[in-house]
Design a protein around this motif. Structure first.
Motif, short mmCIF file in Angstrom:
data_model
loop_
_atom_site.label_atom_id
_atom_site.label_comp_id
_atom_site.label_asym_id
_atom_site.label_seq_id
_atom_site.Cartn_x
_atom_site.Cartn_y
_atom_site.Cartn_z
N MET A 66 0.74 -1.24 0.00
CA MET A 66 0.03 -0.19 -0.09
C MET A 66 0.67 1.37 -0.23
SD MET A 66 -3.14 1.04 0.21
CE MET A 66 -3.97 2.34 0.60
N LEU A 67 1.66 1.47 0.74
CA LEU A 67 2.92 2.54 0.97
C LEU A 67 3.56 2.90 -0.50
CD1 LEU A 67 4.06 4.78 2.67
CD2 LEU A 67 5.63 2.88 3.34
N PHE A 68 4.01 1.49 -1.13
CA PHE A 68 4.61 1.83 -2.32
C PHE A 68 3.56 2.25 -3.44
CE2 PHE A 68 5.42 -0.32 -6.66
CZ PHE A 68 6.65 0.10 -6.89
N VAL A 69 2.44 1.93 -3.48
CA VAL A 69 1.61 2.47 -4.34
C VAL A 69 1.19 4.08 -4.10
CG1 VAL A 69 -1.00 2.51 -5.17
CG2 VAL A 69 0.03 0.49 -4.54
N LEU A 70 1.50 4.49 -2.93
CA LEU A 70 1.26 6.03 -2.57
C LEU A 70 2.11 6.67 -2.98
CD1 LEU A 70 -0.42 7.85 -0.90
CD2 LEU A 70 0.71 7.32 1.05
N ILE A 71 3.63 5.98 -2.80
CA ILE A 71 4.72 6.63 -3.07
C ILE A 71 4.64 6.82 -4.55
CG2 ILE A 71 7.35 6.38 -3.26
CD1 ILE A 71 7.17 5.14 -0.48
N LEU A 72 4.34 5.82 -5.48
CA LEU A 72 4.30 5.86 -6.72
C LEU A 72 3.35 6.90 -7.29
CD1 LEU A 72 5.50 4.56 -9.39
CD2 LEU A 72 3.60 2.89 -9.07
N ALA A 73 2.30 6.93 -6.62
CA ALA A 73 1.24 8.13 -7.02
C ALA A 73 1.86 9.35 -6.78
CB ALA A 73 -0.16 7.79 -6.40
N ALA A 74 2.61 9.83 -5.74
CA ALA A 74 3.12 10.81 -5.44
C ALA A 74 4.00 11.20 -6.52
CB ALA A 74 3.43 10.82 -3.96
N VAL A 75 4.95 10.44 -6.85
CA VAL A 75 5.80 10.59 -7.74
C VAL A 75 5.29 11.01 -9.19
CG1 VAL A 75 7.60 9.74 -9.05
CG2 VAL A 75 7.71 9.32 -6.61
N ALA A 76 4.45 10.24 -9.73
CA ALA A 76 3.39 10.32 -10.74
C ALA A 76 2.78 11.81 -11.04
CB ALA A 76 2.57 9.31 -11.13
N ILE A 77 2.23 12.09 -9.67
CA ILE A 77 1.65 13.56 -9.83
C ILE A 77 2.77 14.62 -9.75
CG2 ILE A 77 0.29 15.11 -8.23
CD1 ILE A 77 -1.28 12.43 -7.33
N TYR A 78 4.08 14.33 -8.92
CA TYR A 78 4.77 15.58 -9.04
C TYR A 78 5.31 15.54 -10.25
CZ TYR A 78 9.54 17.48 -8.53
OH TYR A 78 10.70 18.17 -8.75
N LEU A 79 5.55 14.47 -11.23
CA LEU A 79 6.12 14.62 -12.64
C LEU A 79 4.97 15.14 -13.45
CD1 LEU A 79 7.96 11.00 -12.84
CD2 LEU A 79 9.10 13.39 -12.51
N LEU A 80 3.92 14.90 -13.44
CA LEU A 80 2.68 15.60 -14.18
C LEU A 80 2.77 17.09 -13.74
CD1 LEU A 80 -0.08 12.78 -14.00
CD2 LEU A 80 1.28 13.49 -16.07
N VAL A 81 2.70 17.54 -12.70
CA VAL A 81 2.90 18.93 -12.20
C VAL A 81 3.85 19.50 -12.89
CG1 VAL A 81 2.96 20.54 -10.55
CG2 VAL A 81 1.28 18.66 -10.33
N ARG A 82 4.98 18.98 -12.83
CA ARG A 82 6.24 19.61 -13.37
C ARG A 82 6.35 19.93 -14.77
NH1 ARG A 82 10.40 22.13 -10.77
NH2 ARG A 82 11.97 21.34 -12.39
N MET A 83 5.69 18.77 -15.63
CA MET A 83 5.66 19.00 -17.07
C MET A 83 4.78 20.02 -17.30
SD MET A 83 5.87 15.02 -18.62
CE MET A 83 4.19 14.91 -18.62
N ALA A 84 3.55 20.05 -16.69
CA ALA A 84 2.57 21.05 -16.99
C ALA A 84 3.33 22.57 -16.65
CB ALA A 84 1.35 20.89 -16.19
N GLN A 85 3.97 22.46 -15.76
CA GLN A 85 4.68 23.94 -15.48
C GLN A 85 5.53 24.37 -16.36
OE1 GLN A 85 6.31 23.42 -11.52
NE2 GLN A 85 4.46 24.13 -10.38
N GLU A 86 6.24 23.33 -17.03
CA GLU A 86 7.39 23.66 -17.94
C GLU A 86 6.66 24.10 -19.38
OE1 GLU A 86 9.91 20.51 -18.70
OE2 GLU A 86 10.77 20.58 -16.47
N ARG A 87 5.44 23.61 -19.70
CA ARG A 87 4.69 23.90 -20.74
C ARG A 87 4.42 25.45 -20.70
NH1 ARG A 87 0.88 18.73 -22.29
NH2 ARG A 87 2.76 17.44 -22.93
N ARG A 88 3.61 25.74 -19.53
CA ARG A 88 3.17 26.97 -19.43
C ARG A 88 4.44 28.18 -19.22
NH1 ARG A 88 -0.75 27.80 -14.73
NH2 ARG A 88 1.08 26.69 -13.78
N GLY A 89 5.52 27.91 -18.86
CA GLY A 89 6.56 28.52 -18.22
C GLY A 89 6.31 29.00 -16.94
N PRO A 90 7.29 29.98 -16.48
CA PRO A 90 7.23 30.39 -15.07
C PRO A 90 6.06 31.20 -14.75
CG PRO A 90 9.10 31.36 -16.22
CD PRO A 90 8.37 30.29 -17.20
#
Length: 67
Positions: free
Chosen positions: A1-25
């Motif tokens: 269960m903890l593994f799935v939570l960490i994996l979801a957090a990493v995935a959300i983090y990466l998606l947010v970072r990609m969205a920020q890079e597209r929009r710019g600062p």
């Protein structure tokens, strides 16, 4: 269960970072650097003053040998 939570957090983090890079600062818009100002000799007051002196001297004292 903890593994799935960490994996979801990493995935959300990466998606947010990609969205920020597209929009710019979003914090502060960056200004484009201004092109360097072109400085011509006629912008220099000393240069213009010297030209004026030469012109006046030439009109006052005609060159020798042109008689």
């Amino acid at each position: 269960m903890l593994f799935v939570l960490i994996l979801a957090a990493v995935a959300i983090y990466l998606l947010v970072r990609m969205a920020q890079e597209r929009r710019g600062p979003s914090a502060a818009p960056r200004r484009r650097p201004q092109p360097p100002r072109i400085v011509a000799p006629d912008d220099d007051e000393d240069f213009l003053r010297d030209l004026d002196r030469k012109r006046r001297r030439k009109h006052r004292d005609p060159e020798d040998g042109q008689e």
